[in-house]
Enzyme design. Structure first.
Site, short mmCIF file in Angstrom:
data_model
loop_
_atom_site.label_atom_id
_atom_site.label_comp_id
_atom_site.label_asym_id
_atom_site.label_seq_id
_atom_site.Cartn_x
_atom_site.Cartn_y
_atom_site.Cartn_z
N SER A 89 48.64 46.90 31.31
CA SER A 89 47.95 46.43 32.51
C SER A 89 46.48 46.21 32.20
O SER A 89 45.84 47.07 31.57
CB SER A 89 48.09 47.45 33.64
OG SER A 89 47.47 46.99 34.82
N HIS A 93 36.29 42.85 34.63
CA HIS A 93 35.20 42.44 35.53
C HIS A 93 33.98 42.06 34.68
O HIS A 93 33.36 42.93 34.07
CB HIS A 93 34.82 43.58 36.49
CG HIS A 93 35.86 43.87 37.52
ND1 HIS A 93 36.04 43.09 38.63
CD2 HIS A 93 36.76 44.88 37.60
CE1 HIS A 93 37.01 43.59 39.37
NE2 HIS A 93 37.47 44.67 38.76
N HIS A 103 43.32 39.42 35.72
CA HIS A 103 44.29 40.52 35.73
C HIS A 103 45.54 40.07 35.00
O HIS A 103 45.96 38.92 35.13
CB HIS A 103 44.65 40.90 37.17
CG HIS A 103 45.96 41.63 37.29
ND1 HIS A 103 47.12 41.01 37.69
CD2 HIS A 103 46.29 42.92 37.04
CE1 HIS A 103 48.11 41.89 37.70
NE2 HIS A 103 47.63 43.05 37.31
N ASN A 105 49.53 41.83 33.72
CA ASN A 105 50.42 42.97 33.64
C ASN A 105 51.75 42.51 33.06
O ASN A 105 52.29 41.47 33.46
CB ASN A 105 50.64 43.59 35.03
CG ASN A 105 51.65 44.72 35.01
OD1 ASN A 105 52.83 44.51 35.23
ND2 ASN A 105 51.17 45.92 34.75
N ARG A 107 55.53 44.50 32.13
CA ARG A 107 56.13 45.81 32.34
C ARG A 107 57.65 45.73 32.22
O ARG A 107 58.26 44.67 32.41
CB ARG A 107 55.75 46.37 33.70
CG ARG A 107 56.14 45.48 34.86
CD ARG A 107 55.56 45.98 36.18
NE ARG A 107 55.96 45.11 37.29
CZ ARG A 107 55.32 44.01 37.64
NH1 ARG A 107 54.24 43.64 36.98
NH2 ARG A 107 55.75 43.27 38.66
N HIS A 175 45.14 40.41 55.63
CA HIS A 175 44.22 40.69 56.74
C HIS A 175 42.99 39.79 56.71
O HIS A 175 42.23 39.75 57.67
CB HIS A 175 43.81 42.16 56.75
CG HIS A 175 43.10 42.62 55.51
ND1 HIS A 175 43.76 43.11 54.41
CD2 HIS A 175 41.77 42.67 55.19
CE1 HIS A 175 42.89 43.45 53.47
NE2 HIS A 175 41.67 43.18 53.91
#
Length: 303
Positions: A89, A93, A103, A105, A107, A175
């Site tokens: 992972s 920044h 980002h 990842n 897995r 949101h």
């Protein structure tokens, strides 16, 4: 293809990526911490900080096993208790507002007990790469998505479209009614089918991992020497706050790590070192910030 082989290959990918990022930064190096999980397994946390271009980043490997909590079993809709999970992972920044956050990842998950009874074996791969520019440059976005498409197309003609749509839906800050960035690819519970073998799925997982470094390094080098203003850095901190909101509220990896007694420093290494939540911040009409805001939505076809 055993879980030990998968974990070993993932460790090699971690090594390759760390070496490439150190060479790109030219100053900072990764600090490594070997850790063990109380319930079983452990990992290698590697963090780079205060570099020429990387303000904070993590490239983490883990291989953990043990008993799944009831809440996770319910979420995964499985009956067995024991599990094995391994992966790499990454979150980077940069200190430069014109260089994007990234980002990645990859897995693998299995429930070993399911291999020894009459039920269908429970195992799958997941992963993806997504980009969160503070400022969206269309040429960079097209390059990024083309790299991902090229990788996907080597394995299945439908992968890029399916996983691009999945990323748009997954990396959505509901949101806020906006996406975290410009998406990328995201997939979960990827298994062998009539038109792709387990070995090919594993090779695809590794190819995604090896797409990360050359793609991101190209984007870093395109933008790292451009001048920027204090106002642009303020916008960077504002965009970082959205990144933090997604990871703390919606990210499945964060939830899985917390609910399986993972190492908290490794789980939360994805958070930015500095972020700002300005009340009701609105970009100026016609500004580059407003232009970027307009790209933070689902369904943009970059390639």
């Amino acid at each position: 293809m055993t879980k030990e082989q998968i974990a070993a290959d993932y460790q090699q990918i971690q090594d390759e990526i760390c070496a490439a990022l150190e060479a790109t930064d030219g100053n900072a190096t990764f600090e490594q911490e070997i850790w063990e999980r109380d319930g079983g397994g452990g990992g290698r946390t590697r963090v780079i900080q205060d570099g020429n271009i990387f303000e904070k980043g993590g490239v983490n490997f883990s291989a953990v096993h043990g008993q799944l909590p009831h809440t996770v079993k319910k979420a995964l809709n499985v009956e067995q208790d024991d599990f094995f999970a391994t992966g790499v992972s990454i979150v980077i920044h940069p200190n430069h507002p014109l260089v994007p956050i990234i980002h990645m990842n990859i897995r693998y998950f299995e429930m070993p007990s399911s291999f020894h009874n009459n039920s269908k074996p429970v195992r799958w791969f997941g992963g993806g790469i997504d980009l969160t520019p503070h400022y969206v440059f269309e040429d960079d976005a097209k390059f990024f998505h083309q790299q991902l498409k090229d990788t996907c197309d080597k394995f299945h003609a439908d992968f890029y479209h399916r996983f691009k749509v999945w990323a748009d839906d997954y990396f959505c800050i509901k949101h806020r009614n906006e996406t975290r960035g410009i998406g990328g690819i995201f997939y979960d519970r990827l298994v062998a089918t009539d038109d792709i073998t387990w070995e090919q799925v594993f090779e695809f997982s590794k190819a995604v991992g090896r797409t990360f470094a050359p793609t991101y390094i190209e984007l870093v080098n395109r933008n790292r020497n451009k001048p920027f203003t204090k106002e642009q850095q303020l916008w960077q901190y504002q965009r970082r706050s959205r990144y933090a909101e997604f990871n703390l509220v919606y990210d499945a990896g964060t939830k899985f790590g917390l609910e399986t007694n993972g190492r908290i420093e490794s789980i939360l290494m994805s958070l930015p070192p500095t972020a700002k939540w300005l009340y009701n911040f609105q970009p100026q009409a016609g500004s580059e910030e407003e232009k970027t805001q307009g790209f933070l939505k689902k369904g943009i076809n970059w390639v």
